[in-house]
Design a protein around this motif. Structure first.
Motif, PDB file in Angstrom:
ATOM      1  N   CYS A   1       2.826  10.651  -3.943  1.00 36.73           N
ATOM      2  CA  CYS A   1       2.815   9.147  -3.805  1.00 36.73           C
ATOM      3  C   CYS A   1       4.163   8.590  -3.366  1.00 36.73           C
TER       4      CYS A   1
ATOM      5  N   GLN B   1       8.814   7.465  -5.208  1.00 35.18           N
ATOM      6  CA  GLN B   1       7.835   8.594  -5.168  1.00 35.18           C
ATOM      7  C   GLN B   1       7.765   9.189  -6.420  1.00 35.18           C
TER       8      GLN B   1
ATOM      9  N   SER C   1       6.431   5.037  -1.781  1.00 31.62           N
ATOM     10  CA  SER C   1       6.190   3.466  -1.276  1.00 31.62           C
ATOM     11  C   SER C   1       7.671   3.125  -1.065  1.00 31.62           C
TER      12      SER C   1
ATOM     13  N   SER D   1       1.457   5.245   0.130  1.00 31.48           N
ATOM     14  CA  SER D   1       1.181   6.570   0.959  1.00 31.48           C
ATOM     15  C   SER D   1       1.044   7.764   0.096  1.00 31.48           C
TER      16      SER D   1
ATOM     17  N   SER E   1      -3.845   3.527  -1.692  1.00 33.94           N
ATOM     18  CA  SER E   1      -3.498   4.190  -0.339  1.00 33.94           C
ATOM     19  C   SER E   1      -4.669   4.689   0.433  1.00 33.94           C
ATOM     20  N   ALA E   2      -4.434   5.339   1.484  1.00 35.47           N
ATOM     21  CA  ALA E   2      -5.467   5.767   2.447  1.00 35.47           C
ATOM     22  C   ALA E   2      -6.048   7.054   1.649  1.00 35.47           C
TER      23      ALA E   2
ATOM     24  N   SER F   1       0.225  12.217   0.448  1.00 35.43           N
ATOM     25  CA  SER F   1       0.306  13.393   1.103  1.00 35.43           C
ATOM     26  C   SER F   1       0.183  14.484  -0.060  1.00 35.43           C
TER      27      SER F   1
ATOM     28  N   ARG G   1      -6.658   9.043  -4.264  1.00 40.37           N
ATOM     29  CA  ARG G   1      -6.022   7.753  -3.713  1.00 40.37           C
ATOM     30  C   ARG G   1      -5.040   7.646  -4.750  1.00 40.37           C
TER      31      ARG G   1
ATOM     32  N   THR H   1       1.021  -1.325  -0.015  1.00 37.49           N
ATOM     33  CA  THR H   1      -0.267  -0.104  -0.045  1.00 37.49           C
ATOM     34  C   THR H   1       0.896   1.261   0.095  1.00 37.49           C
TER      35      THR H   1
END
Length: 649
Positions: free
Chosen positions: A531, A564, A533, A512, A597-598, A514, A581, A510
Motif C-alpha cells: 500500500c 507505504q 500514498s 495505491s 484503492s483500486a 500492488s 483493497r 486514494t
C-alpha cells in the motif's frame, strides 16, 4: 468638656429636675426625639439648654403648673447632636440644672464592619474579641443590645493590610443564657456625638450544653445553580429559635421559629447561587440556653463554570469482571485544580488533584477502583473545581454507567454488511448466543452509554438482538462489543470479541495497491501486498472482499518520498485468493478511512505443471526399470533350472 451653666443663669435652691431622651439618647438621623424634663409641682416654666449655647435652646410653659415638660424635635439632624440640660422656674425661684444628657446622632456616614475573631461561635463562659473597622474614621463605639444596653469606646490603629482603621474589643465572659447581639459605630475626633450608621448586627452563637441538632439538605447537599433546596435543622421539642450559620459569615445566615407541630425548622433557598455554597451549622435556643452546634453540612453548588464541562470515561471499558480493577478518567480542556467523582443516589465522592498533560493540552485525573464488587456498579459523574472555591463545581460530565461482567459465556458479534462501509449505507450488528439471554447490550469504545435490546429467539434456539443504523455516518465508526444478561441478574456476560466498523471517504485521497512479485502466485510461495500514498497516511488498512475476519492494519513508513506499508504473506494457499483493497487513516481517527484503492485480484494456483510432468516421467522410468529388472531376474532363474536339469541326466 462640659460648659458651666452657672455663667448664664443663677444657680437656684430648688431640687434639680431629671432629664431623659425618648426613645433613646442614641438616635438615627431624621428620627423623632422627645426630651422629658421632670421638675416639681408648681413649676411655671421649663428651660432646655444645649452645650455651647448662651441662651436657652427652648422653653416650654406647661398648660397648668405641673411637674414636667416635653421638648420635641420632630426630625433629627447632625447639628442636634450634643449635651443637653434642663431646669425649671417656680414662683419661689430657680432650680438647680439637671443631669447632662448626651444626644448622639447616627447615620452621618457609612457603616463600619463588625466581626468576631476568630469566629462568632463561642463557648459559654469564654471571652471573644470583636473587631470594628472603618476606612475613614478612627474612633469606635461598641454597643450591646438587651434589657441593659452597654457600650464601650475604643481608639483604633491603622491596619495597612486591610487599609482600614480598626479597634479590638475584648468581651467576656459571655453566657449562653440569653442571646447577645452587638453593633459598632465610628466617628471622627472632632464630632464625638455624630456617629456613622450602625454596623450590621453581630449575634454570638454559643456552643452550649444542650444536645446538638441534626442538619440536612433536601433533595441533596450537591445542588445545581438556580435550583431550590431546603436545609432542615432538627433539635429538641422545647426549642424556641433555630439559627443557621454559614462558616465565614459574621452574622446568622437566617433565624427561624420551629415548624408547628414539631421539633425542626425549615430554611428555604428558592434559587441557589454561588453565594449559597459553603459549610453550614445550625443551633437551637430554648429557655435552658443554647444547644451545641450541629455537625457541618457542606452545600455544593454545581454548574457555576458552565464552560468547563469535563468528560468521563472508563479504562479499559465500563464493563468489568467481578474482582477486577478499573480506572475512571476525568478530562477537561479548561484549567481546574481538582476533580470530583460522584456516584448517583449515594453520598459517595472522591477528590483527586488535576494533572496537566502537555501533549494533549488538557487537565485530567484518574480514579482507580480495585477489587470491583456489585457496589461499584451504577452511574458516575465527574466535576472540576478550583482549590480556592471547593464548594463551587463545574457542570457535570455526561453520566457514565459502570456494569459488572459475570462468568457466563460470551456472545458473538457479527456484521452483515462487512467491516468497511461507505457513508449512507445501512448497518446491522447482531449479537447472538446459544445461551438464552433475555437482553443484550451493545457498547462502543469511548462512549458512556450502552444500547439495550430485548432478545429474540431463532428456530434453532439461539437468542439474538439486532442493532441497526439506517444511515451510516462518521460517528458510527469505532470498536464495538456486546454483552448478554438474564432479566433477574444485575451481572452481564463476558464480553464478545471486539468488532471494528470503519467508515470510508473522509478525505479525497486514494492510496495505491500492488502485489509483489505478481498477482498470480503458486501455493506455498511468498507474496507482498504493497500500500502506498503520496499524501500523509499514519495507518494502512488491507481488506479482502467478503472476508469474515477483521481487516489488517500496519503503521506506515515514509520511504522513497511516499508513505507505504508492506503486508507480507508467507507460504500462501488457495484460501488467500480474492479481491483486495487498501485504505489509509490519519492520527487518532483509526476508524475513519480514506477512499479505497483500486481493487487488486490475487490468484493462488496449484503446484507448477512442468514439475508435475517431470515427476510423472521420473515415476514412469523408475517403474519401467523395475519391470525390466524383474524380467531379467525371471529369465536368469529359468536358465539356471534348465542347466541343472541337463547335468542331472
Amino acid at each position: 468638656m462640659h460648659w458651666e451653666l452657672t455663667a448664664y443663669f443663677p444657680a437656684g435652691l430648688l431640687r434639680k429636675p431629671l432629664l431623659r431622651a425618648q426613645p433613646d439618647s442614641v438616635v438615627s438621623m431624621q428620627s423623632r426625639v422627645t426630651f422629658l424634663c421632670e421638675g416639681t409641682t408648681g413649676a411655671t416654666k421649663y428651660y432646655l439648654y444645649k452645650e455651647r449655647s448662651q441662651d436657652p435652646w427652648r422653653t416650654e410653659i406647661p398648660p397648668e403648673p405641673g411637674n414636667k415638660a416635653e421638648f420635641i424635635i420632630s426630625r433629627i439632624y447632625q447639628h442636634h447632636a450634643g449635651g443637653y440640660h434642663c431646669y425649671y422656674q417656680t414662683n419661689d425661684g430657680w432650680s438647680v440644672y439637671s443631669n447632662l444628657v448626651e444626644l448622639v446622632v447616627t447615620g452621618a456616614h457609612s457603616k463600619p464592619s463588625l466581626s468576631a475573631q476568630p469566629s462568632p461561635v463561642v463557648t459559654s463562659g469564654g471571652n471573644v474579641t470583636l473587631q470594628c473597622a472603618s476606612e475613614n474614621y478612627d474612633k469606635f463605639i461598641l454597643t450591646k443590645e438587651g434589657p441593659q444596653k452597654l457600650s464601650w469606646k475604643q481608639n483604633s490603629q491603622y491596619n495597612y493590610t486591610i487599609m482600614k482603621y480598626q479597634a479590638l474589643f475584648s468581651v467576656g465572659p459571655v453566657t449562653s443564657s440569653h442571646r447577645e447581639t452587638f453593633r459598632c459605630y465610628s466617628h471622627g475626633m472632632n464630632n464625638p456625638r455624630v456617629w456613622s450608621e450602625p454596623s450590621d448586627p453581630l449575634e454570638l452563637l454559643f456552643s452550649g450544653n444542650l444536645q446538638k441538632p441534626i442538619i440536612k439538605a433536601e433533595p441533596s447537599s450537591v445542588i445545581t445553580s438556580g435550583s431550590p433546596t431546603i436545609i432542615w435543622c432538627q433539635g429538641t421539642p422545647d426549642a424556641e429559635i433555630y439559627v443557621l450559620h454559614k462558616e465565614g459569615s459574621q452574622k446568622p445566615w437566617e433565624t427561624q421559629t420551629p415548624e408547628e407541630p414539631g421539633n425542626k425548622a425549615k430554611f428555604s433557598i428558592h434559587d441557589v447561587t454561588k453565594d449559597h455554597a459553603g459549610q453550614y451549622r445550625c443551633y437551637c435556643y430554648s429557655l435552658d440556653g443554647w444547644s451545641e452546634r450541629s455537625d457541618t453540612l457542606e452545600l455544593v453548588v454545581t454548574g457555576i463554570y458552565y464552560y468547563t464541562k469535563p468528560s468521563l470515561s472508563a479504562l479499559p471499558c465500563p464493563v468489568v469482571t467481578s474482582g477486577g480493577s478499573m480506572a475512571l478518567l476525568c478530562v477537561s480542556q479548561y484549567q481546574c485544580d481538582k476533580f470530583i467523582l460522584t456516584k448517583e443516589d449515594e453520598k459517595f465522592s472522591s477528590s483527586v488533584d488535576a494533572q496537566y498533560i502537555p501533549s494533549t493540552a488538557q487537565y485530567q485525573a484518574l480514579f482507580t477502583i480495585e477489587h470491583v464488587t456489585p457496589n461499584h456498579t451504577g452511574t458516575f459523574r465527574c466535576y472540576g473545581h478550583y482549590k480556592d472555591t471547593p464548594q463551587l463545581w463545574s457542570v457535570p460530565s455526561d453520566p457514565l454507567e459502570v456494569h459488572l461482567s459475570g462468568l457466563s459465556r460470551k456472545p458473538s458479534l457479527l456484521t452483515h454488511q462487512g467491516h468497511i462501509l461507505d457513508p449512507g449505507m445501512s448497518l446491522t450488528l447482531q449479537c447472538s448466543s446459544d445461551i438464552n439471554y433475555d437482553r443484550f447490550a451493545l457498547y462502543k469504545e469511548g462512549e458512556a452509554d450502552f444500547t439495550h435490546r430485548s432478545s429474540q429467539r431463532t428456530q434453532a434456539g439461539l437468542s439474538f438482538a439486532n442493532f441497526t443504523w439506517d444511515y451510516v455516518r462518521q460517528d458510527v465508526g469505532g470498536q464495538y462489543r456486546c454483552y448478554g444478561a438474564h432479566s433477574l441478574s444485575s451481572e452481564w456476560s463476558a464480553s464478545s470479541d471486539p468488532l471494528d466498523i470503519l467508515i470510508t471517504g473522509q478525505l479525497s485521497v486514494t492510496p495505491s495497491l500492488s502485489v509483489k512479485p505478481n498477482s498470480t502466485v503458486h501455493s506455498g510461495e511468498n507474496v507482498v501486498l504493497l500500500c502506498q500514498s503520496l499524501y500523509r497516511v499514519d495507518t494502512f488498512i488491507l481488506s479482502k472482499e467478503g472476508a469474515a475476519h477483521q481487516p489488517l492494519r500496519l503503521k506506515s513508513k515514509f520511504q522513497a518520498q511516499q508513505y507505504q506499508a508492506e503486508f507480507s504473506m508467507s507460504a500462501v494457499t488457495s484460501t488467500l485468493t480474492g479481491t483486495y483493497r487498501c485504505y489509509g487513516s490519519q492520527g487518532s481517527s483509526l476508524y475513519l478511512l480514506f477512499y479505497a484503492s483500486a481493487p487488486v485480484e490475487l490468484k493462488v494456483s496449484g503446484e507448477n505443471q512442468d514439475h508435475t510432468v517431470e515427476n510423472l516421467i521420473r515415476m514412469g522410468v523408475a517403474a519401467f526399470i523395475l519391470i525390466v529388472l524383474r524380467i531379467l531376474i525371471i529369465e536368469a532363474r529359468d536358465t539356471q533350472r534348465r542347466t541343472h536339469h541337463v547335468v542331472g541326466r
